[in-house]
Design a protein around this motif. Structure first.
Motif, PDB file in Angstrom:
ATOM      1  N   SER A  57      47.874 103.219  51.334  1.00 26.16           N
ATOM      2  CA  SER A  57      47.422 102.465  50.165  1.00 26.16           C
ATOM      3  C   SER A  57      45.895 102.486  50.024  1.00 26.16           C
ATOM      4  O   SER A  57      45.373 102.522  48.906  1.00 26.16           O
ATOM      5  N   ASN A  58      45.157 102.491  51.146  1.00 27.92           N
ATOM      6  CA  ASN A  58      43.690 102.535  51.046  1.00 27.92           C
ATOM      7  C   ASN A  58      43.215 103.820  50.364  1.00 27.92           C
ATOM      8  O   ASN A  58      42.324 103.791  49.502  1.00 27.92           O
ATOM      9  N   ASP A  59      43.820 104.942  50.750  1.00 25.10           N
ATOM     10  CA  ASP A  59      43.460 106.220  50.130  1.00 25.10           C
ATOM     11  C   ASP A  59      43.821 106.219  48.641  1.00 25.10           C
ATOM     12  O   ASP A  59      43.068 106.723  47.801  1.00 25.10           O
ATOM     13  N   ILE A  60      44.966 105.626  48.334  1.00 21.20           N
ATOM     14  CA  ILE A  60      45.425 105.592  46.941  1.00 21.20           C
ATOM     15  C   ILE A  60      44.458 104.776  46.085  1.00 21.20           C
ATOM     16  O   ILE A  60      44.053 105.200  44.992  1.00 21.20           O
ATOM     17  N   TYR A  61      44.034 103.614  46.604  1.00 22.85           N
ATOM     18  CA  TYR A  61      43.117 102.775  45.830  1.00 22.85           C
ATOM     19  C   TYR A  61      41.736 103.417  45.715  1.00 22.85           C
ATOM     20  O   TYR A  61      41.039 103.219  44.716  1.00 22.85           O
ATOM     21  N   GLU A  98      37.909 105.922  41.961  1.00 19.84           N
ATOM     22  CA  GLU A  98      37.166 107.091  41.482  1.00 19.84           C
ATOM     23  C   GLU A  98      37.549 107.417  40.031  1.00 19.84           C
ATOM     24  O   GLU A  98      36.692 107.737  39.205  1.00 19.84           O
ATOM     25  N   MET A  99      38.842 107.303  39.718  1.00 23.99           N
ATOM     26  CA  MET A  99      39.292 107.547  38.342  1.00 23.99           C
ATOM     27  C   MET A  99      38.665 106.540  37.380  1.00 23.99           C
ATOM     28  O   MET A  99      38.236 106.895  36.277  1.00 23.99           O
ATOM     29  N   SER A 100      38.596 105.271  37.814  1.00 17.36           N
ATOM     30  CA  SER A 100      37.994 104.237  36.966  1.00 17.36           C
ATOM     31  C   SER A 100      36.519 104.538  36.706  1.00 17.36           C
ATOM     32  O   SER A 100      36.033 104.382  35.578  1.00 17.36           O
TER      33      SER A 100
END
Length: 440
Positions: free
Chosen positions: A413-417, A422-424
């Motif tokens: 989950s840390n990598d996903i967030y 980065e997308m934001s």
């Protein structure tokens, strides 16, 4: 041949004729040939009796087939296996199990038939009860145990892949069908069309559809609905017109797809024509789903008064979906009076649906009625109504990962967030503005 007595005095030929009527599902001539068997004294012949059991089972007269078997003093294993296989084919699980238990002996065919029956039934059961991952897992176990599935099993497996949106898995199943030369009949072909469409691969769905030699109305309806769900409204309407031109009368599902297409491309007049033709031309009584499509079409094209009149004239009471469609249109075009009417009806019909409250709150937010937004929030708390978090799933390395909004239970989950952050940042850099008016 019946005019030549010496020709039809051969029990082997008679048995072939009996089997043929069973496969052709011809009840009338099946009964006639049984009479001929009786008159010619072939009732005691092993081949003929076995063929009669098979014929009646294929004609779905399984009880008659059972009586034919019961009248044989010493039925052999072949006869038992024929009836057992036909019980399995028509889905008579209890009868198949009883016969299997009563058989004086069993061979590999007997065991394989029963294994196939229970595995097939379990795969179909998992799929129908919205447990697609278990269905696919059982299919893999079936392969490990060298139990070869037939087209019936593949239909259920493809349905499971479609429900999960597991495109890679669906492609592997398709390859398995080709590799093992499983006959792609109308039902299996339609399942492939449906799977690819539900998994987002509309191009392969179209390819399978175009390559099918025989298509029935369900095949066409599946393709039409698939195109509708992919927003290909004009192409979908072309397929609907082609189906009609080929002399295939559309069913109610095809009309849902066609009306949805009109909604996507904004063809109001064509939608009206299609809706009217259901009863006037095809004698299909529109169901509530068709009314929902029409109300959605009229609402999206600002024909709000006509939409309200259609609701008023429906031959049955409108459900929550109908009022929700109207409310969405009112939100889009800010029609205060209709909004109030739709809101009252919606909360009367479905007072515990979180979706209704979210829709209302977002609508009030859009018109900056913040006190109403606060009232909705208080009402939700008072009625203990929780907004169901959004969820999504993705398949990676043959494992399906499911996520809900705000979920941090995944080991990565840390990598996903980090990626989401980065997308934001990139969105902000591109000067994307958040739409806050529709946030509950």
């Amino acid at each position: 041949m019946r005019q030549e007595d010496e020709v039809l005095s051969d029990s082997f030929i008679i048995s072939l004729v009996v089997q043929a009527y069973g496969r052709a599902e011809d009840v009338e001539y099946g009964l006639r040939v049984h009479t001929h068997v009786f008159e010619r004294g072939f009732c005691s012949d092993l081949f003929v009796r076995t063929a009669l059991i098979d014929m009646y089972a294929k004609l779905d007269f399984v009880r008659v087939a059972e009586r034919v078997l019961d009248k044989i003093e010493e039925p052999d294993l072949v006869m038992y296996n024929v009836l057992l296989g036909d019980y399995v084919r028509v889905g008579e699980v209890a009868l198949a199990r009883r016969l299997f238990d009563e058989m004086p002996e069993r061979d590999l065919v007997s065991w394989n038939t029963m294994v196939h029956e229970f595995v097939s039934s379990m795969i179909a059961g998992y799929t129908k009860s919205a447990r697609p991952s278990e269905a696919v897992k059982l299919f893999y176990e079936m392969q490990l145990d060298y139990v070869r599935p037939d087209g019936v099993v593949m239909v259920s497996v493809l349905s499971a892949c479609g429900e999960m949106g597991a495109l890679g898995m669906g492609r592997m199943v398709h390859e398995y069908i080709v590799r093992n030369r499983i006959e792609v009949d109308v039902k299996l072909g339609t399942s492939l069309v449906d799977m690819y469409a539900k998994c987002g691969d509309i191009e392969n769905s179209l390819t399978v559809f175009e390559n099918m030699v025989v298509k029935d109305v369900y095949t066409w309806s599946t393709m039409i609905v698939g195109l509708a769900n992919h927003g290909k409204g004009e192409l979908e309407l072309d397929y609907f017109a082609k189906m009609v031109s080929l002399g295939i009368e559309p069913d109610d599902v095809a009309f849902i797809g066609a009306l949805s297409a009109c909604t996507h491309v904004g063809f109001v007049e064509r939608g009206r024509t299609l809706f009217s033709s259901m009863n006037d031309v095809y004698r299909i009584e529109p169901k509530i789903e068709h009314y929902e499509c029409m109300i959605d079409l009229l609402g999206r094209t600002s024909q709000l008064e006509e939409a309200k009149e259609l609701i008023k004239n429906m031959p049955f009471a409108p459900d929550a979906v109908v009022w929700r469609a109207l409310l969405s249109a009112c939100k889009r075009y800010k029609h205060a009076k209709l909004t109030e009417d739709a809101t009252v009806k919606l909360l009367e019909l479905d007072p515990h649906s979180n979706e209704n409250y979210v829709l209302l709150s977002n609508m009030y937010s859009q018109t900056k009625k913040w006190s109403e937004v606060a009232n909705i929030r208080r009402l939700m708390r008072a009625r203990d109504i929780q907004k169901i978090p959004g969820s999504s799933s993705i398949k990676a390395d043959n494992v399906v990962h499911e996520f809900t909004a705000g979920d941090k239970s995944h080991p990565k989950s840390n990598d996903i967030y980090d990626v989401l952050e980065e997308m934001s940042d990139r969105l902000y850099a591109a000067e994307y503005e958040l739409v806050m008016s529709s946030v509950l």
